[in-house]
Write a protein that holds these residues in place. Structure first.
Motif, PDB file in Angstrom:
ATOM      1  N   ASP A   1      19.684  -8.147-111.370  1.00 41.87           N
ATOM      2  CA  ASP A   1      19.993  -7.042-110.476  1.00 41.87           C
ATOM      3  C   ASP A   1      20.406  -7.633-109.140  1.00 41.87           C
ATOM      4  O   ASP A   1      20.111  -8.794-108.847  1.00 41.87           O
ATOM      5  CB  ASP A   1      18.776  -6.124-110.311  1.00 41.87           C
ATOM      6  N   VAL A   2      21.118  -6.860-108.353  1.00 42.91           N
ATOM      7  CA  VAL A   2      21.527  -7.322-107.025  1.00 42.91           C
ATOM      8  C   VAL A   2      20.512  -6.828-106.000  1.00 42.91           C
ATOM      9  O   VAL A   2      19.724  -5.923-106.268  1.00 42.91           O
ATOM     10  CB  VAL A   2      22.946  -6.818-106.670  1.00 42.91           C
ATOM     11  N   THR A   3      20.541  -7.411-104.824  1.00 46.92           N
ATOM     12  CA  THR A   3      19.641  -6.963-103.767  1.00 46.92           C
ATOM     13  C   THR A   3      20.027  -5.557-103.347  1.00 46.92           C
ATOM     14  O   THR A   3      21.151  -5.105-103.573  1.00 46.92           O
ATOM     15  CB  THR A   3      19.710  -7.894-102.537  1.00 46.92           C
ATOM     16  N   SER A   4      19.122  -4.864-102.732  1.00 44.96           N
ATOM     17  CA  SER A   4      19.402  -3.488-102.311  1.00 44.96           C
ATOM     18  C   SER A   4      20.502  -3.481-101.251  1.00 44.96           C
ATOM     19  O   SER A   4      20.732  -4.470-100.555  1.00 44.96           O
ATOM     20  CB  SER A   4      18.139  -2.834-101.760  1.00 44.96           C
ATOM     21  N   PHE A   5      21.171  -2.342-101.147  1.00 48.15           N
ATOM     22  CA  PHE A   5      22.257  -2.224-100.174  1.00 48.15           C
ATOM     23  C   PHE A   5      21.733  -2.426 -98.755  1.00 48.15           C
ATOM     24  O   PHE A   5      22.368  -3.091 -97.944  1.00 48.15           O
ATOM     25  CB  PHE A   5      22.952  -0.872-100.291  1.00 48.15           C
ATOM     26  N   ALA A   6      20.573  -1.867 -98.464  1.00 52.31           N
ATOM     27  CA  ALA A   6      20.021  -1.991 -97.106  1.00 52.31           C
ATOM     28  C   ALA A   6      19.800  -3.451 -96.739  1.00 52.31           C
ATOM     29  O   ALA A   6      20.149  -3.878 -95.634  1.00 52.31           O
ATOM     30  CB  ALA A   6      18.717  -1.213 -97.001  1.00 52.31           C
ATOM     31  N   ASP A   7      19.250  -4.224 -97.667  1.00 48.92           N
ATOM     32  CA  ASP A   7      19.016  -5.644 -97.381  1.00 48.92           C
ATOM     33  C   ASP A   7      20.326  -6.408 -97.235  1.00 48.92           C
ATOM     34  O   ASP A   7      20.478  -7.219 -96.327  1.00 48.92           O
ATOM     35  CB  ASP A   7      18.170  -6.282 -98.479  1.00 48.92           C
ATOM     36  N   SER A   8      21.280  -6.146 -98.125  1.00 47.58           N
ATOM     37  CA  SER A   8      22.545  -6.874 -98.054  1.00 47.58           C
ATOM     38  C   SER A   8      23.361  -6.468 -96.829  1.00 47.58           C
ATOM     39  O   SER A   8      24.024  -7.301 -96.225  1.00 47.58           O
ATOM     40  CB  SER A   8      23.355  -6.672 -99.333  1.00 47.58           C
ATOM     41  N   TYR A   9      23.287  -5.198 -96.443  1.00 48.06           N
ATOM     42  CA  TYR A   9      24.041  -4.751 -95.277  1.00 48.06           C
ATOM     43  C   TYR A   9      23.442  -5.303 -93.989  1.00 48.06           C
ATOM     44  O   TYR A   9      24.167  -5.680 -93.069  1.00 48.06           O
ATOM     45  CB  TYR A   9      24.087  -3.222 -95.239  1.00 48.06           C
TER      46      TYR A   9
END
Length: 128
Positions: free
Chosen positions: A41-49
């Motif tokens: 899975d990829v990291t959450s959008f909040a963390d990546s943003y």
């Protein structure tokens, strides 16, 4: 011109994140019967943003409230579930839930982008 507007930048990043996560979920589903395959899975959008170079999101007023404990934004998905006897860790139920989250994220990015365009059209005196 539009890449300088934070809302448009965020909508584009959310769409790109949904696309990337869709690819990962599809790969997991395609390998559901492959022995030894580990679900990803990829990291959450909040963390990546937040970690992106262009993330300048900050509170503009010290009176702003923090995200409450009960908010869906604070929910964490389990990283890895149980492993089947053949070593495969893909659970189709979890992947279908992830696919629904991906669709919701993609729809959200389109909604934000559409609303931002409507706002810009209104500000220059044009109607959609």
């Amino acid at each position: 011109m539009f890449e300088k507007i934070e809302m448009m930048r965020m909508a584009r990043a959310l769409g790109a994140h949904a696309s990337e996560r869709h690819l990962v979920v599809a790969r997991n589903v395609a390998n559901a019967d492959t022995p030894g395959f580990k679900a990803k899975d990829v990291t959450s959008f909040a963390d990546s943003y937040r970690s992106a170079a262009f993330s300048a999101m900050r509170t503009t007023d010290p009176r702003h409230l923090a995200t409450p404990e009960w908010s869906p934004l604070t929910r964490q998905m389990p990283v890895e579930s149980g492993v089947s006897p053949n070593g495969n860790s893909v659970a189709l139920e979890e992947e279908m839930l992830k696919a629904a989250e991906v669709k919701r994220g993609h729809d959200l990015s389109l909604g934000i982008y559409s609303s931002a365009l409507d706002l810009m059209r209104t500000s220059i005196g044009r109607r959609g």
